[in-house]
Design an enzyme around this catalytic site. Structure first.
Site, PDB file in Angstrom:
ATOM      1  N   HIS A 166       0.830  -1.210   0.000  1.00  0.00           N
ATOM      2  CA  HIS A 166       0.000   0.000   0.000  1.00  0.00           C
ATOM      3  C   HIS A 166       0.867   1.264   0.000  1.00  0.00           C
ATOM      4  O   HIS A 166       0.734   2.125  -0.871  1.00  0.00           O
ATOM      5  CB  HIS A 166      -0.917  -0.020   1.232  1.00  0.00           C
ATOM      6  CG  HIS A 166      -1.781   1.198   1.371  1.00  0.00           C
ATOM      7  ND1 HIS A 166      -3.111   1.205   1.028  1.00  0.00           N
ATOM      8  CD2 HIS A 166      -1.503   2.449   1.787  1.00  0.00           C
ATOM      9  CE1 HIS A 166      -3.610   2.406   1.233  1.00  0.00           C
ATOM     10  NE2 HIS A 166      -2.646   3.197   1.692  1.00  0.00           N
ATOM     11  N   GLU A 167       1.742   1.355   0.978  1.00  0.00           N
ATOM     12  CA  GLU A 167       2.553   2.574   1.088  1.00  0.00           C
ATOM     13  C   GLU A 167       3.477   2.724  -0.106  1.00  0.00           C
ATOM     14  O   GLU A 167       3.778   3.836  -0.535  1.00  0.00           O
ATOM     15  CB  GLU A 167       3.345   2.580   2.402  1.00  0.00           C
ATOM     16  CG  GLU A 167       2.475   2.576   3.663  1.00  0.00           C
ATOM     17  CD  GLU A 167       1.413   3.659   3.679  1.00  0.00           C
ATOM     18  OE1 GLU A 167       1.588   4.709   3.033  1.00  0.00           O
ATOM     19  OE2 GLU A 167       0.364   3.443   4.334  1.00  0.00           O
ATOM     20  N   HIS A 172       1.723   4.560  -2.867  1.00  0.00           N
ATOM     21  CA  HIS A 172       1.865   6.019  -2.726  1.00  0.00           C
ATOM     22  C   HIS A 172       3.257   6.453  -3.185  1.00  0.00           C
ATOM     23  O   HIS A 172       3.422   7.474  -3.845  1.00  0.00           O
ATOM     24  CB  HIS A 172       1.716   6.421  -1.258  1.00  0.00           C
ATOM     25  CG  HIS A 172       0.325   6.349  -0.715  1.00  0.00           C
ATOM     26  ND1 HIS A 172      -0.743   6.971  -1.301  1.00  0.00           N
ATOM     27  CD2 HIS A 172      -0.165   5.754   0.408  1.00  0.00           C
ATOM     28  CE1 HIS A 172      -1.839   6.756  -0.565  1.00  0.00           C
ATOM     29  NE2 HIS A 172      -1.515   6.010   0.470  1.00  0.00           N
ATOM     30  N   HIS A 196       3.562   6.791  -6.827  1.00  0.00           N
ATOM     31  CA  HIS A 196       2.894   8.021  -7.259  1.00  0.00           C
ATOM     32  C   HIS A 196       3.857   9.207  -7.127  1.00  0.00           C
ATOM     33  O   HIS A 196       3.885  10.112  -7.960  1.00  0.00           O
ATOM     34  CB  HIS A 196       1.647   8.233  -6.393  1.00  0.00           C
ATOM     35  CG  HIS A 196       0.558   9.044  -7.022  1.00  0.00           C
ATOM     36  ND1 HIS A 196      -0.549   9.446  -6.324  1.00  0.00           N
ATOM     37  CD2 HIS A 196       0.396   9.539  -8.266  1.00  0.00           C
ATOM     38  CE1 HIS A 196      -1.343  10.142  -7.116  1.00  0.00           C
ATOM     39  NE2 HIS A 196      -0.792  10.213  -8.297  1.00  0.00           N
TER      40      HIS A 196
END
Ligand SMILES: [Zn+2]
Length: 725
Positions: free
Chosen positions: A509-510, A513, A516
């Site tokens: 998940h992290e 980010h 991104h």
């Protein structure tokens, strides 16, 4: 002018469960009176000039706690001067002398704030906490001063009115729109009297928010279950009992203390076998802020809802949510409500089926009672064990942290995007647990610097998150420096770090980010990377989670840390199946909270003050979410996200992002799965583009239409055919 110019303050991407931790921290800090800083700022300060390290990485070997405050003060002063020069420029306003100049302003402040935010979140010291106390309100005022500067807005407005004839490229057009919207949204167009009124309402809102947070903090502490009688805690294991003894000691008490968590349901209810104890703990949670007296929040909630409606009216909107959603992907409360309504039938039907299963178990054990909220987790856990027989301890040896990182998280990114990683030890870090990696693009060119800081520390905020130390920007010549933080249990020296599958998912998940941030390829720093709307920001991260269970990736990392053997098939199947277990409850409690939030913030500006309990019941009834055994994840009177955090009319964003990521993953599955072609296309059309286009358009251009809700329902196990299983 990136980083601190977001209206909500710093952008950080918290797991939902941990958001409240920061909310409390930030708001509590706002109550400390501001004191002038007297520190010296000169060439000896490590923030004085851009870092000379690769990627302009923060020189942590030179930064001392005492360096931050003088740099922050100097950074604000310098940006004020820069803003004055822009606003007072005698030349006619142009895109270059106003918008680009704004983008170039505040570099010193950003340089120090990105490091300061990172370190205070992950490695706080008492000295830094003091600096935060003093500077937080000053930073908020600094930002307001920019967006309510009428001279500055006049220039932005003049350029905006001419926009059709300026011949701007798409990203520059977007930047102009972005600034114009930010100014207008903050109230720049109001007459002076209305601006004064707005400032008053903002001030009252901030005061009430802080009051709410502080009341809730005390009420939550006071709501702990305290007992000297160990037998009432039957069912807890030794570790949990030990924690309860320690919690008592921390309060200078004897016996056992079970502190309350922020949500309605409490984790220990899963294990506590005495029904009376469960009921007491649940009721302590449910009524924590509704006991009358100093920590009752209901009056605060009533007034906050009312003044937000007044604010909306002043700003020209028919309710607060309409104002708040203006710059979100959903755009209108109607769109968010329509989306949530579509989730209700599937989630409540599934929750209903789950409750029947649990009731059957209770009846089978001759319980002789009707299922209540405080029974749910206890019996659901029994159903789960009977159905899946999944034991965490047998799984963990297959998830050794470094192996998960390099052969799972990095591997997936390599397969999709061609990027590669090399650890380096010459970059200074803020704590010895932090690791640093060079990230190379598919053609071997340097792409970014990636830090990870995975182990729990007492001076670290709870949960997991991603931030930038440096935001990518072609205008400023910056490559991204990105970091991930988590709170995994640190192994004893010499022992491997074996983590749970939840932790594995958190890493993916992290890192979503982080991608991104690392793939950001924009000119303007304000539009770069993960600085996007709240209902879009969790899309890349939640999307990246899907690869954790993708067969080719899973096989590559889920290997026994001693033998290297792959995880046995039946264990993999159990993990996959148990992922969807209790999905009806889990979604219903979140949808209920999201609906509650939206109902409060779509109150018409003319509405009279609301009684929170009555309002809540009506709101849930109206939206078909008033289920006796499935309460909202937060009750209005302790919903920190919306009254004390920045999530007013924004709690739906978690679910909205989930719709986006599930539909996106479905798209990959429909187009050949994990291929470089699919990855590159996603990177080019989404991950590299930050906020350079309207997010809805960006998504549908990539997706080939509007996102649909079915993949999310399928992923949650909520499609009708799944219910009948
Ligand atoms: Zn996230």
């Amino acid at each position: 002018m990136d980083g601190i110019t977001k209206r909500e303050g710093k952008m950080i991407f918290w797991h939902e469960a941990t958001l409240i931790g920061t909310g409390i921290l930030t708001m509590a800090l706002m109550t400390t009176p501001a004191v002038a800083a007297n520190g010296e700022f000169g060439p000896g300060n490590p923030f004085y000039a851009p870092s000379t390290l690769p990627f302009q990485a923060p020189p942590f070997d030179k930064i001392k706690d005492g360096d931050y405050q003088p740099a922050i003060e100097a950074g604000m002063a310098r940006q004020r001067e820069e803003i004055r020069v822009i606003a007072d420029n005698p030349a006619a306003p142009t895109f270059e002398n106003t918008l680009v100049a704004l983008e170039k302003s505040g570099q010193l402040l950003n340089r120090v704030m990105q490091v300061f935010n990172g370190v205070t979140g992950a490695n706080l010291s008492p000295e830094l906490q003091k600096v935060q106390d003093i500077e937080a309100p000053k930073l908020a005022a600094h930002q307001d001063a920019i967006f309510l500067d009428s001279k500055l807005f006049k220039r932005v407005d003049a350029i905006y009115q001419e926009r059709a004839s300026l011949g701007l490229d798409p990203e520059s057009s977007r930047l102009l729109q972005f600034y114009y919207d930010q100014f207008v949204h903050a109230g720049a167009k109001l007459a002076d009297a209305d601006k004064a009124e707005l400032k008053k309402l903002n001030e009252e809102e901030a005061t009430l928010s802080t009051a709410f947070t502080n009341k809730l903090l005390t009420a939550t502490k006071d709501g702990a279950y305290i007992t000297a009688d160990k037998s009432t805690l039957a069912g807890l294991n030794d570790v949990a009992l030990e924690a309860a003894v320690q919690a008592a000691k921390d309060r200078g008490a004897k016996g056992y203390v079970i502190p309350l968590q922020n949500t309605t349901q409490q984790p220990d209810l899963k294990f506590l076998s005495q029904r009376a104890t469960r009921q007491t703990i649940f009721e302590n949670s449910w009524n924590r802020t509704e006991r009358g007296g100093a920590n009752d929040t209901r009056e605060t909630v009533t007034r906050l809802a009312q003044l937000r409606a007044q604010k909306a009216k002043l700003l020209g909107f028919h309710n607060y949510a309409a104002w708040k959603l203006e710059d979100q992907m959903a755009k209108t409360p109607e769109a968010a409500l329509k989306f949530m309504d579509a989730l209700v039938p599937g989630s409540t039907a599934k929750a209903d089926a789950e409750s029947k299963e649990i009731q059957a178990l209770i009846d089978g054990q001759k319980g002789g009672f009707q299922l209540q909220p405080w029974d749910w987790d206890f019996y659901a856990e029994q159903v789960r064990k009977a159905k899946y027989d999944l034991d965490e301890e047998t799984i963990k040896p297959y998830f050794e942290l470094n192996n998960v990182l390099q052969n799972g998280v990095f591997y997936a990114a390599n397969q999709l995007y061609g990027i590669s990683f090399r650890e380096r030890t010459d970059i200074p870090v803020y704590h010895p647990d932090v690791r640093v990696f060079d990230v190379f693009d598919a053609d071997g060119k340097p792409l970014a610097l990636f830090y990870c800081d995975y182990f729990k520390r007492d001076n670290k905020n709870g949960g997991a998150w991603m931030e930038n130390f440096v935001n990518q920007s072609k205008l400023l010549g910056h490559l991204p420096v990105v970091f991930n933080v988590a709170n995994f249990t640190k192994p004893a020296p010499g022992q491997p770090a074996l983590i749970s599958f939840t932790d594995v998912t958190t890493m993916f998940h992290e890192f979503g980010h982080a991608l991104h941030g690392m793939f950001a390829n924009t000119v303007y720093p304000s539009l770069s990377g993960s600085q996007v709307a709240r209902d879009f920001v969790e899309f890349p991260s939640q999307f990246n989670e899907h690869w954790a269970l993708y067969p080719a990736v899973f096989e590559h990392y889920a290997k026994h840390y001693k033998t290297g053997a792959p995880m046995p098939e039946d264990l993999v199947a159990k993990i996959k199946k148990s992922e969807k277990f209790n999905g009806g409850y889990a979604l219903t409690e979140v949808v209920a909270a999201a609906e509650l939030d939206m109902q409060w913030h779509t109150l018409p500006t003319s509405a009279s003050p609301q009684n929170p309990d009555e309002f809540e019941t009506q709101a849930l009834e109206k939206t078909h979410l008033l289920l006796s055994a499935v309460p909202s994840r937060y009750r209005s009177s302790y919903f920190q996200h919306i009254w004390g955090g920045g999530y007013a009319a924004g709690y739906y964003a978690y679910l909205w992002s989930e719709m986006l990521d599930d539909a996106a993953y479905q798209w990959f599955e429909d187009h050949g799965g994990m291929t470089r072609a699919n990855g590159d296309r996603f990177r080019q059309m989404i991950l590299s583009r930050g906020n350079t286009e309207e997010l809805g358009k960006m998504y549908s251009a990539w997706f080939g239409g509007e996102p649909t809700i079915e993949p999310m329902l399928k992923d949650r196990g909520l499609l009708p055919e799944e219910n009948s299983k």
